[in-house]
Design a protein around this motif. Structure first.
Motif, PDB file in Angstrom:
ATOM      1  N   GLN A 178      -5.631  -4.170   2.216  1.00  0.00           N
ATOM      2  CA  GLN A 178      -6.670  -3.153   2.181  1.00  0.00           C
ATOM      3  C   GLN A 178      -8.036  -3.533   3.020  1.00  0.00           C
ATOM      4  O   GLN A 178      -8.852  -2.810   3.085  1.00  0.00           O
TER       5      GLN A 178
ATOM      6  N   TYR B  74      -1.587  -6.753  -1.371  1.00  0.00           N
ATOM      7  CA  TYR B  74      -2.246  -5.482  -1.377  1.00  0.00           C
ATOM      8  C   TYR B  74      -3.727  -5.576  -0.920  1.00  0.00           C
ATOM      9  O   TYR B  74      -4.117  -4.769  -0.298  1.00  0.00           O
TER      10      TYR B  74
ATOM     11  N   SER C   6      -3.303   5.592   4.242  1.00  0.00           N
ATOM     12  CA  SER C   6      -2.191   5.282   3.751  1.00  0.00           C
ATOM     13  C   SER C   6      -0.944   5.816   4.349  1.00  0.00           C
ATOM     14  O   SER C   6      -0.083   4.832   4.677  1.00  0.00           O
TER      15      SER C   6
ATOM     16  N   VAL D 195     -10.387  -0.850  -4.826  1.00  0.00           N
ATOM     17  CA  VAL D 195      -9.033  -1.648  -4.602  1.00  0.00           C
ATOM     18  C   VAL D 195      -8.976  -2.102  -6.260  1.00  0.00           C
ATOM     19  O   VAL D 195      -7.862  -2.125  -6.593  1.00  0.00           O
TER      20      VAL D 195
ATOM     21  N   THR E 277       0.873  -1.266   0.095  1.00  0.00           N
ATOM     22  CA  THR E 277       0.057  -0.109   0.027  1.00  0.00           C
ATOM     23  C   THR E 277       0.777   1.287  -0.038  1.00  0.00           C
ATOM     24  O   THR E 277       0.594   2.340  -0.935  1.00  0.00           O
TER      25      THR E 277
ATOM     26  N   HIS F 290       0.282   3.504  -3.404  1.00  0.00           N
ATOM     27  CA  HIS F 290      -0.748   4.715  -3.563  1.00  0.00           C
ATOM     28  C   HIS F 290       0.020   5.900  -3.544  1.00  0.00           C
ATOM     29  O   HIS F 290      -0.526   6.991  -3.851  1.00  0.00           O
TER      30      HIS F 290
END
Length: 305
Positions: free
Chosen positions: A151, A147, A77, A125, A15, A19
């Protein structure tokens, strides 16, 4: 702000690296397109927001809404653990107060129903993964699964039970296959489509909208799965053409130095690096660990056409 607090994910997470990529903006618009195809979800948004109205109030609220969403994702994040938990608590409290009405029978429902929250989360996502991977981001299959598992923490913050949220690509594909029969092009979805194609701006900014915004929304729409294109009823380039355009956009945007890109609001990455040290700067090279060697290096197109 707590010095040294890595937050919910931390610099070693997928992440953290993913991001910070500039293609996240295009991925976010794809997510809006996809989310709008769920009738109950999009109805809940439009009945509780002025953002998609073609007037002065809509213009002000529309860009504010986009920035609030970017700020929320950035806080989860890269913010401290406390900041992320507070942001999630605020979102849950706001959603608890909101309802929507089904025009077919007049029944009211809460917009924080798990079914609706799960759709919004999965559309987000999936969009992040699809756009970044197809634009050339070097993410392996194993890292993509990691990932999605990470999430689940973000899903918890908006009010979902993490155990009910897909945590890998196979589970996410199965989820979309299950939900697809519920999707439809409603009047509300058409409204979102019209807004995204021509968002309200002040008259002096109309040329900039055509020059800057149109390529963004065009790429986002092109990156949708085939079933979404069929529902919207608008033409889209073939998947190979869309992938080529996404790779071109990825090369161009990633050529801008990260320290320049991260100066744009909401600047969460720069604040996180200042808090944790220069060695925590996000970068694709951070993902090239020994475990990744075992993964296939393919970068598939969207398999759900």
């Amino acid at each position: 702000m707590t010095a040294g607090d890595p937050g919910l994910f931390g610099p070693r997470s997928v992440t953290w690296q993913l991001h910070a990529d500039p293609m996240m903006w295009i991925a976010g618009v794809r997510a809006l397109y996809l989310q709008a195809l769920h009738p109950r979800a999009v109805r809940g948004v439009l009945q509780n927001s002025a953002a998609f109205q073609p007037n002065e109030r809509g213009r002000r609220d529309a860009w504010g809404r986009l920035m609030r969403t970017a700020d929320f994702v950035g806080t989860l994040s890269y913010g401290t653990t406390d900041a992320a938990e507070r942001a999630g608590s605020a979102v849950r409290a706001r959603h608890r107060r909101l309802t929507a009405t089904d025009p077919a029978g007049g029944a009211r429902y809460r917009i924080d129903e798990p079914e609706l929250l799960r759709w919004v989360h999965c559309a987000e996502v999936d969009s992040y993964l699809q756009v970044l991977r197809r634009s050339g981001y070097p993410l392996t299959d194993r890292q993509a699964d990691r990932y999605l598992d990470e999430q689940r923490t973000a899903a918890r913050l908006v009010g979902l039970d993490p155990d009910t949220v897909p945590g890998d690509r196979a589970a996410l594909d199965a989820y979309f296959a299950r939900v697809r029969p519920q999707l439809a092009l409603t009047p509300e979805a058409r409204q979102v489509d019209a807004f995204l194609r021509r968002p309200p701006v002040a008259a002096p900014l109309v040329p900039a909208r055509a020059l800057l915004w149109r390529p963004v929304t065009g790429l986002a729409y092109a990156a949708l799965p085939g079933y979404a294109h069929r529902l919207y009823g608008r033409p889209a380039p073939p998947p190979a053409t869309a992938a080529r355009r996404l790779r071109t956009a990825g090369r161009l945007l990633r050529a801008v130095p990260p320290t320049v890109r991260w100066q744009l609001p909401p600047r969460h990455v720069l604040r996180a690096v200042a808090r944790l040290g220069p060695g925590t700067r996000p970068g694709t090279f951070k993902l090239r660990d020994s475990a990744a060697i075992l993964d296939g290096q393919d970068t598939p197109g969207d398999p759900r056409g």
